[in-house]
Motif scaffolding. Structure first.
Motif, PDB file in Angstrom:
ATOM      1  N   ARG A 176     -13.783  35.513 -19.285  1.00  8.20           N
ATOM      2  CA  ARG A 176     -13.432  34.377 -18.451  1.00  8.20           C
ATOM      3  C   ARG A 176     -12.611  33.363 -19.242  1.00  8.20           C
ATOM      4  NH1 ARG A 176     -18.247  31.380 -16.960  1.00  8.20           N
ATOM      5  NH2 ARG A 176     -19.262  32.662 -18.558  1.00  8.20           N
ATOM      6  N   ILE A 177     -11.793  32.611 -18.549  1.00  3.88           N
ATOM      7  CA  ILE A 177     -11.003  31.564 -19.179  1.00  3.88           C
ATOM      8  C   ILE A 177     -11.201  30.288 -18.381  1.00  3.88           C
ATOM      9  CG2 ILE A 177      -8.683  30.833 -19.842  1.00  3.88           C
ATOM     10  CD1 ILE A 177      -7.889  33.759 -19.958  1.00  3.88           C
ATOM     11  N   ASP A 178     -11.396  29.189 -19.084  1.00  3.44           N
ATOM     12  CA  ASP A 178     -11.562  27.911 -18.415  1.00  3.44           C
ATOM     13  C   ASP A 178     -10.931  26.836 -19.296  1.00  3.44           C
ATOM     14  OD1 ASP A 178     -12.296  26.066 -16.521  1.00  3.44           O
ATOM     15  OD2 ASP A 178     -14.459  26.329 -16.759  1.00  3.44           O
ATOM     16  N   GLY A 179     -10.834  25.645 -18.794  1.00  8.12           N
ATOM     17  CA  GLY A 179     -10.251  24.582 -19.601  1.00  8.12           C
ATOM     18  C   GLY A 179     -10.189  23.286 -18.833  1.00  8.12           C
ATOM     19  N   SER A 180      -9.562  22.294 -19.457  1.00 10.13           N
ATOM     20  CA  SER A 180      -9.424  20.996 -18.806  1.00 10.13           C
ATOM     21  C   SER A 180      -8.231  21.024 -17.859  1.00 10.13           C
ATOM     22  CB  SER A 180      -9.249  19.894 -19.855  1.00 10.13           C
ATOM     23  OG  SER A 180      -8.090  20.128 -20.623  1.00 10.13           O
ATOM     24  N   GLU A 181      -8.239  20.119 -16.901  1.00 10.53           N
ATOM     25  CA  GLU A 181      -7.147  20.063 -15.930  1.00 10.53           C
ATOM     26  C   GLU A 181      -5.822  19.776 -16.648  1.00 10.53           C
ATOM     27  OE1 GLU A 181      -6.730  21.008 -12.927  1.00 10.53           O
ATOM     28  OE2 GLU A 181      -4.669  20.260 -12.952  1.00 10.53           O
ATOM     29  N   GLY A 182      -5.875  18.965 -17.703  1.00  9.14           N
ATOM     30  CA  GLY A 182      -4.659  18.665 -18.456  1.00  9.14           C
ATOM     31  C   GLY A 182      -4.065  19.898 -19.111  1.00  9.14           C
ATOM     32  N   PHE A 183      -4.926  20.824 -19.558  1.00  7.03           N
ATOM     33  CA  PHE A 183      -4.411  22.058 -20.156  1.00  7.03           C
ATOM     34  C   PHE A 183      -3.830  22.950 -19.063  1.00  7.03           C
ATOM     35  CE2 PHE A 183      -4.553  23.966 -24.446  1.00  7.03           C
ATOM     36  CZ  PHE A 183      -3.846  25.131 -24.171  1.00  7.03           C
ATOM     37  N   ARG A 238     -11.269  26.285 -10.278  1.00  2.00           N
ATOM     38  CA  ARG A 238     -10.720  26.145 -11.624  1.00  2.00           C
ATOM     39  C   ARG A 238     -10.743  27.486 -12.349  1.00  2.00           C
ATOM     40  NH1 ARG A 238     -13.126  21.699 -15.703  1.00  2.00           N
ATOM     41  NH2 ARG A 238     -14.572  23.358 -16.189  1.00  2.00           N
ATOM     42  N   GLU A 239     -11.811  28.217 -12.151  1.00  2.00           N
ATOM     43  CA  GLU A 239     -11.889  29.519 -12.815  1.00  2.00           C
ATOM     44  C   GLU A 239     -10.830  30.474 -12.316  1.00  2.00           C
ATOM     45  OE1 GLU A 239     -15.477  31.548 -13.356  1.00  2.00           O
ATOM     46  OE2 GLU A 239     -16.425  29.945 -14.478  1.00  2.00           O
ATOM     47  N   ALA A 240     -10.431  30.290 -11.043  1.00  2.00           N
ATOM     48  CA  ALA A 240      -9.367  31.132 -10.518  1.00  2.00           C
ATOM     49  C   ALA A 240      -8.034  30.717 -11.104  1.00  2.00           C
ATOM     50  CB  ALA A 240      -9.324  31.031  -8.992  1.00  2.00           C
ATOM     51  N   ALA A 241      -7.865  29.423 -11.313  1.00  2.00           N
ATOM     52  CA  ALA A 241      -6.579  28.907 -11.753  1.00  2.00           C
ATOM     53  C   ALA A 241      -6.241  29.335 -13.170  1.00  2.00           C
ATOM     54  CB  ALA A 241      -6.577  27.385 -11.654  1.00  2.00           C
ATOM     55  N   PHE A 242      -7.193  29.324 -14.070  1.00  2.00           N
ATOM     56  CA  PHE A 242      -6.856  29.551 -15.469  1.00  2.00           C
ATOM     57  C   PHE A 242      -6.328  30.953 -15.772  1.00  2.00           C
ATOM     58  CE2 PHE A 242      -8.353  25.393 -16.492  1.00  2.00           C
ATOM     59  CZ  PHE A 242      -7.547  25.057 -17.571  1.00  2.00           C
ATOM     60  N   PRO A 243      -6.985  32.019 -15.278  1.00  2.77           N
ATOM     61  CA  PRO A 243      -6.407  33.345 -15.527  1.00  2.77           C
ATOM     62  C   PRO A 243      -4.993  33.444 -14.982  1.00  2.77           C
ATOM     63  CG  PRO A 243      -8.636  33.553 -14.689  1.00  2.77           C
ATOM     64  CD  PRO A 243      -8.263  32.098 -14.568  1.00  2.77           C
ATOM     65  N   THR A 244      -4.780  32.828 -13.827  1.00  3.55           N
ATOM     66  CA  THR A 244      -3.452  32.844 -13.222  1.00  3.55           C
ATOM     67  C   THR A 244      -2.447  32.140 -14.118  1.00  3.55           C
ATOM     68  OG1 THR A 244      -4.572  32.638 -11.106  1.00  3.55           O
ATOM     69  CG2 THR A 244      -2.198  32.282 -11.121  1.00  3.55           C
ATOM     70  N   LEU A 245      -2.839  30.981 -14.599  1.00  5.54           N
ATOM     71  CA  LEU A 245      -1.908  30.168 -15.377  1.00  5.54           C
ATOM     72  C   LEU A 245      -1.601  30.758 -16.741  1.00  5.54           C
ATOM     73  CD1 LEU A 245      -3.302  26.685 -14.370  1.00  5.54           C
ATOM     74  CD2 LEU A 245      -1.071  27.633 -13.753  1.00  5.54           C
ATOM     75  N   VAL A 246      -2.630  31.292 -17.415  1.00  2.30           N
ATOM     76  CA  VAL A 246      -2.345  31.871 -18.739  1.00  2.30           C
ATOM     77  C   VAL A 246      -1.445  33.094 -18.569  1.00  2.30           C
ATOM     78  CG1 VAL A 246      -4.457  31.014 -19.851  1.00  2.30           C
ATOM     79  CG2 VAL A 246      -4.438  33.306 -18.871  1.00  2.30           C
ATOM     80  N   GLN A 247      -1.634  33.814 -17.462  1.00  6.24           N
ATOM     81  CA  GLN A 247      -0.786  34.980 -17.231  1.00  6.24           C
ATOM     82  C   GLN A 247       0.631  34.558 -16.875  1.00  6.24           C
ATOM     83  OE1 GLN A 247      -1.679  37.492 -13.888  1.00  6.24           O
ATOM     84  NE2 GLN A 247      -0.608  39.226 -14.810  1.00  6.24           N
ATOM     85  N   ALA A 248       0.736  33.518 -16.058  1.00  2.59           N
ATOM     86  CA  ALA A 248       2.061  33.047 -15.664  1.00  2.59           C
ATOM     87  C   ALA A 248       2.842  32.578 -16.879  1.00  2.59           C
ATOM     88  CB  ALA A 248       1.923  31.917 -14.646  1.00  2.59           C
ATOM     89  N   ALA A 249       2.173  31.859 -17.774  1.00  2.45           N
ATOM     90  CA  ALA A 249       2.867  31.312 -18.949  1.00  2.45           C
ATOM     91  C   ALA A 249       3.325  32.421 -19.885  1.00  2.45           C
ATOM     92  CB  ALA A 249       1.959  30.326 -19.681  1.00  2.45           C
ATOM     93  N   ILE A 250       2.503  33.450 -20.059  1.00  2.00           N
ATOM     94  CA  ILE A 250       2.926  34.547 -20.942  1.00  2.00           C
ATOM     95  C   ILE A 250       3.973  35.407 -20.251  1.00  2.00           C
ATOM     96  CG2 ILE A 250       0.965  36.062 -20.354  1.00  2.00           C
ATOM     97  CD1 ILE A 250       1.988  36.146 -23.833  1.00  2.00           C
ATOM     98  N   SER A 251       3.849  35.540 -18.932  1.00  2.00           N
ATOM     99  CA  SER A 251       4.824  36.357 -18.212  1.00  2.00           C
ATOM    100  C   SER A 251       6.223  35.767 -18.330  1.00  2.00           C
ATOM    101  CB  SER A 251       4.448  36.451 -16.733  1.00  2.00           C
ATOM    102  OG  SER A 251       3.219  37.106 -16.605  1.00  2.00           O
ATOM    103  N   SER A 252       6.323  34.455 -18.254  1.00  2.00           N
ATOM    104  CA  SER A 252       7.655  33.860 -18.262  1.00  2.00           C
ATOM    105  C   SER A 252       8.190  33.642 -19.667  1.00  2.00           C
ATOM    106  CB  SER A 252       7.664  32.554 -17.468  1.00  2.00           C
ATOM    107  OG  SER A 252       6.832  31.614 -18.082  1.00  2.00           O
ATOM    108  N   ASN A 253       7.331  33.670 -20.683  1.00  2.00           N
ATOM    109  CA  ASN A 253       7.803  33.447 -22.054  1.00  2.00           C
ATOM    110  C   ASN A 253       7.793  34.703 -22.913  1.00  2.00           C
ATOM    111  OD1 ASN A 253       8.270  30.412 -22.412  1.00  2.00           O
ATOM    112  ND2 ASN A 253       6.287  30.481 -21.390  1.00  2.00           N
TER     113      ASN A 253
END
Lengths: 264, 160
Positions: A248-255, B116-131
């Protein structure tokens, strides 16, 4: 402009300076030597692996803080202050009551090395302090604004790779520090329970304006565990990304916002 | 909370801290990680959400759609990827490119329970996908000199 890269072995890891400068090679080399001298000076005072270092003598009860170089007192105070700021989750005082500021000295010394280069007028460079990254304000290569964050496995492992990329351009963040078990196993202890950290987290990365702030909060967050995400979310200018043992991955809204910006 | 004033902290009185010589060995053992760890890392779960999805992605039918306005090099193109199954749900991304640059990454589908838990996997993947590997430094837990030397032979060290 000349591109430069210098990898310096110190404190059991590598410090890699990389950037661009108009300085002549001879001048630049002298400057980098002076910056690296700051690292080695800190190591010679604070290393607990060198039996004759002031810190080793202090640990053996052979000297006092007053008899050590003044910088020991300074770092002692810094550690105490950070212990308060982090609610006790960063501590340089071991469960055995010895003073071990290793968690702060690496980035504190890196900051001193950075100051050497900044005061000589360098504006376009980065420092990789054994995995903790610092960026100067005047970076001209867009690549250097971007930092890859390792998967929570050793960089020497066959599974090594990057879990994500953050772009610090047009942000106030200049440092990213990571704490975890990937490289050196379970080496962080929880100051509250006085035992090695065993929690659901395998890695945390923290962005902040300076390297020491990022490093200290990353260490504190790893020691505290998942609850640190909400704690750090309330700290201005500091954001966290946490990776759990189950993936799982989590973090702050700012991150999250930083990742959104990094993705476009 | 003050966090950026590390160099201007006020002098504080020292607490009573005893420095015990006999315990230095224990301190060192803790420092170098001599204490075993049993954390069950699941690299597959992590690989799944970092773009390495070929082996583990679950595809539900043919869901790739592409809409194009103008030509690929000058207009706006958006493509919707396959739904990607991971441990906590399914996510699906829509990537929009304008003039060859990614300008938006939207979450099309997510059935993970927590926002939030849904957002983070999406975002880390999006950032690596585009860079991809287009970054100047590699950050991570403090590596040892030996590890660094080993990694020098691999592709990743060339980036760091």
């Amino acid at each position: 402009m000349t591109e430069f890269r210098r990898a310096e072995e110190c404190m059991g890891t590598f410090f890699v300076f990389h950037g661009r400068t108009a300085l002549a090679t001879v001048e630049l080399d002298e400057l980098l030597d002076a910056a690296c001298a700051k690292l080695h000076e800190a190591d010679s005072i604070f290393s607990l692996y060198k039996p004759e270092s002031p810190l080793s003598k202090l640990s053996r009860g052979e000297t006092s803080v007053a008899q050590c170089p003044p910088v020991v007192d300074h770092v002692w105070n810094l550690c105490e202050d950070w212990e308060k700021v982090t609610g006790g989750y960063f501590s340089a005082f071991t469960p055995q009551n010895t003073f071990d500021p290793s968690g702060l000295v690496k980035t504190w010394a890196a900051q001193a090395a950075i100051e050497v280069l900044l005061s000589a007028g360098l504006t376009d460079f980065t420092l990789n302090a054994g995995g903790d990254i610092w960026l100067s304000d005047g970076i001209t290569d867009d690549r250097d604004w971007k930092i890859g964050i390792s998967k929570p496995v050793s960089i020497a492992s066959t599974e090594a790779g990057v879990i994500t990329v953050v772009n610090l351009k047009d942000t106030d963040y200049r440092a990213l520090a990571t704490s975890g078990i990937a490289e050196r196993g379970s080496h962080i202890w929880n100051p509250q329970t006085k035992s090695p950290v065993e929690n659901e987290l395998v890695q945390v990365s923290v962005v902040a304006k300076d390297l020491v702030t990022a490093d200290v909060w990353a260490t504190a967050a790893f020691a505290e565990g998942p609850r640190a995400i909400d704690r750090i979310a309330k700290v201005p200018g500091v954001e966290i990304l946490a990776i759990f043992a189950d993936g799982r991955i989590d973090g702050s809204e700012g991150f999250a916002e930083l990742l959104r910006k990094s993705a476009v | 909370m003050q966090t950026n004033n590390v160099y201007t902290f006020q002098e504080t009185p020292k607490r009573e801290r005893k420095v015990l010589g006999s315990t230095i060995a224990l301190g060192l053992a803790a420092l170098v990680g001599g204490i075993g760890i049993d954390l069950a890392i699941n690299p597959n779960a992590i690989a799944t959400i970092t773009g390495n999805t070929a082996a583990t992605a679950t595809t539900t039918g043919t869901t790739k759609t592409t809409s194009t306005t103008g030509t690929a090099s000058t207009g706006t193109v958006s493509a919707t990827g396959d739904p990607i199954g991971y441990q906590y749900g399914t996510i699906q991304l829509k990537v929009t490119k304008t003039n060859g640059k990614i300008t938006a990454v939207d979450l099309i589908q997510s059935d993970a329970t927590n926002g939030r838990e849904a957002a983070f996997p999406t975002l880390v993947q999006a950032a690596i996908s585009s860079n991809g590997s287009n970054f100047g430094n590699l950050g991570g837990a403090t590596f040892t000199t030996d590890t660094f030397k080993q990694a020098l032979d691999s592709a990743i060290s060339k980036l760091g």
